[in-house]
Design a protein around this motif. Structure first.
Motif, PDB file in Angstrom:
ATOM      1  N   PHE A 615      33.707  -4.916 -33.384  1.00 47.73           N
ATOM      2  CA  PHE A 615      33.879  -6.251 -33.926  1.00 47.73           C
ATOM      3  C   PHE A 615      35.012  -6.345 -35.152  1.00 47.73           C
ATOM      4  O   PHE A 615      35.862  -6.970 -35.120  1.00 47.73           O
ATOM      5  N   PRO A 618      39.134  -6.566 -34.285  1.00 41.94           N
ATOM      6  CA  PRO A 618      39.496  -7.972 -33.777  1.00 41.94           C
ATOM      7  C   PRO A 618      39.395  -8.921 -34.993  1.00 41.94           C
ATOM      8  O   PRO A 618      40.201  -9.932 -35.173  1.00 41.94           O
ATOM      9  N   TYR A 619      38.200  -8.532 -35.852  1.00 41.59           N
ATOM     10  CA  TYR A 619      38.230  -9.537 -37.013  1.00 41.59           C
ATOM     11  C   TYR A 619      39.273  -9.560 -37.937  1.00 41.59           C
ATOM     12  O   TYR A 619      39.791 -10.532 -38.477  1.00 41.59           O
ATOM     13  N   LEU A 810      36.840 -16.872 -32.476  1.00 41.62           N
ATOM     14  CA  LEU A 810      36.181 -15.562 -32.657  1.00 41.62           C
ATOM     15  C   LEU A 810      34.726 -16.349 -33.209  1.00 41.62           C
ATOM     16  O   LEU A 810      34.664 -16.565 -34.421  1.00 41.62           O
ATOM     17  N   ILE A 820      34.647 -12.230 -28.479  1.00 36.66           N
ATOM     18  CA  ILE A 820      36.154 -11.969 -28.987  1.00 36.66           C
ATOM     19  C   ILE A 820      37.278 -12.402 -28.200  1.00 36.66           C
ATOM     20  O   ILE A 820      37.044 -11.856 -26.874  1.00 36.66           O
ATOM     21  N   LEU A 824      42.760 -10.760 -29.269  1.00 36.28           N
ATOM     22  CA  LEU A 824      42.508 -10.067 -30.430  1.00 36.28           C
ATOM     23  C   LEU A 824      42.195  -8.432 -30.135  1.00 36.28           C
ATOM     24  O   LEU A 824      42.130  -7.858 -31.150  1.00 36.28           O
ATOM     25  N   THR A 825      41.919  -8.113 -28.926  1.00 34.31           N
ATOM     26  CA  THR A 825      41.577  -6.724 -28.611  1.00 34.31           C
ATOM     27  C   THR A 825      42.915  -6.020 -28.087  1.00 34.31           C
ATOM     28  O   THR A 825      42.958  -4.657 -27.827  1.00 34.31           O
TER      29      THR A 825
END
Length: 952
Positions: A615, A618-619, A810, A820, A824-825
């Motif tokens: 997590f 990506p955050y 998100l 997600i 973002l990955t």
């Protein structure tokens, strides 16, 4: 020891100094209770950081006054800048002992250090050793040496250390006891031995190397291999080396990659901990290739190098070291959970769990309690609210927790755990897998001890008992009286607890070596701060004593904890702790803002969310996108344009409107400037305000009175008016009065004009005078309303940035999993946003600079060729050097292609500084630099796009 009732906790000192402590219990208790006195123990503390200070405090409370501490010359204590907090309390110089380094750089130095520690203990009258949670706390060789020297090791015995401390042996034990384990290979050294000598050649290998091995006593070839390897370790020779092991793992990896081409795999050196000595092997299908065989071959080719990295990072690549490296399926959606285990070698019990999924680079960041009581309460809340998906997930979590606790106790008994340990698992959906047992106390142990205490009861008299709240005290009791201690029961203390690790890292959570803490605000009620005593003031002058973070070992500064009636309450209290904490210094970077943003992200989304270990990156990427978008906005231009529009709309009242807008400019823009400058704060603010607006016809529309939002924003940013604060850190006094008048106006209006929402209030204010108001009075109310709302549209700016970057995508799903977005990955976007959060030093076009301070290495391991030499051509993404920061080895890859013209750092192990030139290079292509004119045009265009979304 603690009484049956106690206050929840205020700060660390009040938490430790309970009304009834160990000494009082010994003095006033029954003969049975008094028999567990520990004052005869004389421990030498050989760890550092918060656990060292905690041990000192607990030992004092237990009546143990003859203890000593070990200081390394590389510890985060630089006497010229700061007096070690421990030395403010322990003023007897004969009880402070110094060594060059806690463990030594290699096996030979480690053996020397063990002998030194034993000699220090024997010479100075210590009869026991406390190793805490670092360095040699899980070193079976050290523990065995202590035991042989007649010293009492305050921690798991050498048998437990050998059975559970090494990851390969722990997995073998788990399989024998029926504990679920992560799929993978744990016998790489045996496989390497078979590949090199053949199964029929083991006896010849032993003879050739003069190793005495009782092969007849071995049940099978695997046991023969293990016996031969053990003999080679004892003799200090290598019958296989790192290259042999790398090749054996490459074969196994090829098979595993072919079977699961979309899966990543994890390599783990058996002696690793805290994320060290671990590397990720990317999935086969992440490589290009016409066939699966080609993709598998490319992926597997990375294994030997990754194997060496694991060993080098742990410094277990020397001759005679056990170089076993595990390879396991990496469950990318995993949640990292751990169970606190306590035993005396005969009985074993558990104290609930901790969720440690919020981590990065295998380093934990935020840890939260997971208990049966808390889950049962959350289940009832979800059931009452009709949240079926959430209810089902919580019920699954309860089943998994109970299974992990049963297995943890079973495994603890199997390895004869006679102290405190941690049963670590990964949770994937409805399945869980045992990873490893940490045969030591954990950094996050307080998360557990804030939720549960241990009640020891006299087997012959049920009314005769005592309670232990501290796990460090439990370790001491087990070391001193283990076999006599009856199996305790666990008693609930607090419903929930949470810990934030305050680390010396930058905005992208990259280690930031060095820094000087010049001031730290005092703990508030409800805050427990484990900080090695850094924030304690000089007892004579009351002045904060500066503290230098040397960064030789790890990045942790402090552990911040709090408790609550449930998880939501706990996070709210943690948010308040982080909100008011002020930490200032020179060249100081911490993750304080990150934690504040993260805690509020969960409060704003769903506090019961189940994040996985993937997590955080990506955050961070989403936060980086916010910062990138904020960099494109000209706030001054935006406010000026907004003012021009409102003045033009006012017609004859334009001059009056202009005066109001000018007066309110700084009131409105100062908090926005801070949010845009600190993207982690913006992320938290946005999360807490998600329900306060909606989109109408493409415009941002506030559902909550913007005046209230503005007041909450100043509070959120800890900018409330306070006479003791510097003006730069708070709302200005004149602005504070304007805001207070506005808030009071709407509070008074709410008592006279009933309205269920801000929309409804605005509709009432747009009409004629309601009952109780004359037309003249109502006109004044309407004018005041217009004045207070003037310019507030600018508060929509952070919301606009969030919508533009997809920040709200998100989010937490109804089943508590986190959605997600795929983008973002993407590794390229993640790397780019890390640079947005922490821009690299500005370099000339012909040089490469150090991104951070640390220790420079030109090669993967001693004896190997350097990554590059003068004249070497390198491509983008290829390794150039390794930098060691806070004991983590980071391979730095080339940002672009070019040729090395000169290497400016000559020796491995050289300390380098952030921004220091490392290489002179000739890039393959000229780097294009954006002109100031292009930057201004880009920012103006982005600002105009924002203005078009406002309801004006």
């Amino acid at each position: 020891m603690a009484p049956d009732s106690e206050s929840k906790t205020v700060n660390k000192e009040n938490y430790l100094n309970n009304p009834l402590i160990h000494q009082d219990r010994i003095r006033t208790g029954s003969a049975w209770v008094q028999s567990f006195d520990c004052s005869h123990m004389r421990p030498l503390i050989i760890c550092r950081g918060p656990i060292r200070k905690e041990a000192m405090d607990v030992f004092e409370e237990m009546g143990i006054h003859h203890y000593g501490i070990l200081l390394s010359e590389k510890d985060s204590i630089v006497y010229q800048n700061a007096l070690a907090p421990e030395l403010r309390k322990l003023t007897d110089p004969t009880r402070v002992h110094r060594v060059p380094d806690y463990t030594g750089a290699n096996k030979e130095e480690r053996a020397v250090r063990i002998r030194q520690i034993i000699n220090i203990a024997k010479t100075n009258g210590y009869n026991s050793i406390f190793a805490g949670y670092g360095f040699m706390s899980e070193d079976a060789e050290m523990v065995e040496a202590m035991e042989e020297a007649g010293l009492n090791f305050i921690g798991p015995c050498s048998y437990t250390q050998k059975s559970a401390g090494m990851k390969d042996q722990a997995k073998r034990t788990a399989l024998k006891t029926g504990v679920s384990v992560t799929p993978g290979v744990n016998n790489a050294t045996s496989l390497a031995l078979f590949a090199k000598y053949g199964k029929d050649g083991l006896e010849k290998c032993a003879a050739d190397n003069n190793l005495a091995v009782d092969f007849a006593a071995c049940a099978d070839d695997e046991e023969k291999a293990l016996a031969l390897l053990a003999a080679s370790y004892d003799a200090g020779i290598d019958v296989i080396d790192a290259d042999d092991i790398g090749r054996a793992l490459q074969v196994e990896a090829s098979r595993m990659l072919a079977e699961k081409p979309n899966n990543r795999f994890r390599l783990k050196a058996i002696a690793g901990g805290g994320g060290k000595g671990q590397r990720i092997l990317q999935a086969a299908n992440s490589y290009e290739g016409a066939t699966l065989e080609e993709r598998v071959a490319k992926a597997a080719a990375k294994v030997p190098g990754l194997t060496r990295e694991c060993l080098v990072e742990l410094k277990t690549n020397g001759v005679g070291d056990n170089k076993n490296v595990l390879i396991e399926m990496n469950i990318d959606t995993t949640r990292h959970q751990e169970i606190q285990v306590v035993g005396n070698g005969q009985w074993c019990m558990t104290l609930g769990g901790r969720d440690c999924s919020l981590q990065m680079h295998e380093q934990k960041l935020l840890e939260v309690s997971v208990t049966v009581e808390e889950l049962k309460e959350a289940i009832e809340v979800a059931r009452a609210a009709g949240k079926q998906d959430e209810l089902q997930q919580l019920e699954k979590d309860l089943v998994i927790l109970e299974k992990m606790e049963r297995e943890g106790a079973l495994f603890g008994e199997a390895v004869k755990l006679d102290s405190v340990g941690t049963f670590e698992c990964i949770v994937d959906g409805e399945a869980h897998y045992f990873m490893e047992m940490n045969t030591r106390i954990q950094v996050e142990h307080r998360v557990t001890e804030l939720c549960y205490a241990l009640r020891f009861t006299n087997p012959e008299d049920a009314s005769d008992s005592f309670r232990v709240d501290s796990l460090v005290e439990a370790m001491m009791l087990l070391a001193a009286h283990g076999p006599r201690l009856p199996k305790p029961t666990r008693e609930a203390r607090s419903a929930a607890s949470v810990e934030a690790r305050l680390n010396a890292t930058n905005q992208a959570l990259q280690p930031h070596a060095g820094g000087l803490i010049e001031n730290w605000s005092d703990p508030i009620d409800g805050e427990i701060r484990d900080d090695q005593g850094i924030s304690l003031h000089n007892p004579d002058t009351g002045v904060f004593m500066k503290y230098h973070l040397a960064g030789a070992y790890d990045s942790n500064i402090a552990l911040l904890l709090t408790v609550g009636d449930n998880r939501k309450h706990t996070y709210e209290r943690m948010s308040e702790v982080l909100r008011v904490t002020e930490l200032r210094g020179k060249d100081l970077a911490t993750n304080l803002e990150f934690h504040y943003g993260l805690v509020n992200w969960f409060l704003g989304n769903n506090i019961n969310a189940r994040p996985t270990t993937r997590f955080i990156v990506p955050y961070l990427t989403a936060v980086g996108l916010l910062k990138q978008a904020a960099n494109n906005i000209d706030l001054a231009h935006a406010y000026a344009s907004l003012c021009q529009t409102r003045i033009a709309q006012a017609g004859e009242q334009g001059r009056a409107v202009s005066a109001v807008l000018e007066t309110k400019q700084l009131l409105l823009t100062r908090p926005l400037e801070k949010l845009m400058a600190e993207p982690h704060l913006m992320a938290g603010w946005l999360s807490m305000h998600r329900a306060h607006f909606d989109l109408r016809d493409g415009h941002i529309h506030w559902l909550t009175n913007p005046v209230q939002v503005l007041a909450e924003t100043y509070h959120f940013l800890n900018m409330d008016y306070c006479g003791r604060k510097p003006a730069a850190n708070m709302i200005w006094q004149e602005d504070s009065q304007v805001l207070a008048d506005a808030v009071a106006f709407y509070q008074t209006l709410a008592t006279k004009v009933p309205a269920k929402s801000f929309d409804e209030l605005c509709a009432v204010l747009a009409g004629g005078a309601p009952a109780g108001f004359s037309d003249e009075q109502w006109a004044d109310v309407q004018a005041a309303h217009r004045g207070y709302q003037l310019g507030c549209q600018i508060l929509s700016l952070p919301v606009y940035l969030a919508l533009e970057t997809g920040f709200f995508d998100l989010k937490v799903n109804t089943d508590l999993s986190i959605h997600i977005p795929e983008r973002l990955t993407e590794s390229s976007l993640q790397a780019a946003m890390a640079k947005v959060l922490v821009p690299p030093p500005v370099a000339k076009s012909d040089e490469i600079l150090a991104p951070t301070g640390g220790m420079f290495y030109s090669r993967e391991a001693p004896g190997m060729a350097p990554f590059v030499e003068v004249g070497s051509h390198f491509n983008a993404g290829e390794p150039l050097y390794i930098i060691e920061v806070m004991k983590m080895f980071n391979k730095v890859n080339a940002p672009f292609a070019g040729t090395i013209k000169e290497i400016l750092v000559q020796d491995d192990g050289t300390i380098i500084k952030k921004g220091q030139p490392l290489f002179k290079i000739e890039p393959d292509e000229k780097v294009e630099v954006e002109s100031p004119e292009a930057i201004n045009a880009r920012r103006q265009s982005a600002t105009e796009a924002f203005l078009a979304t406002l309801e004006i």
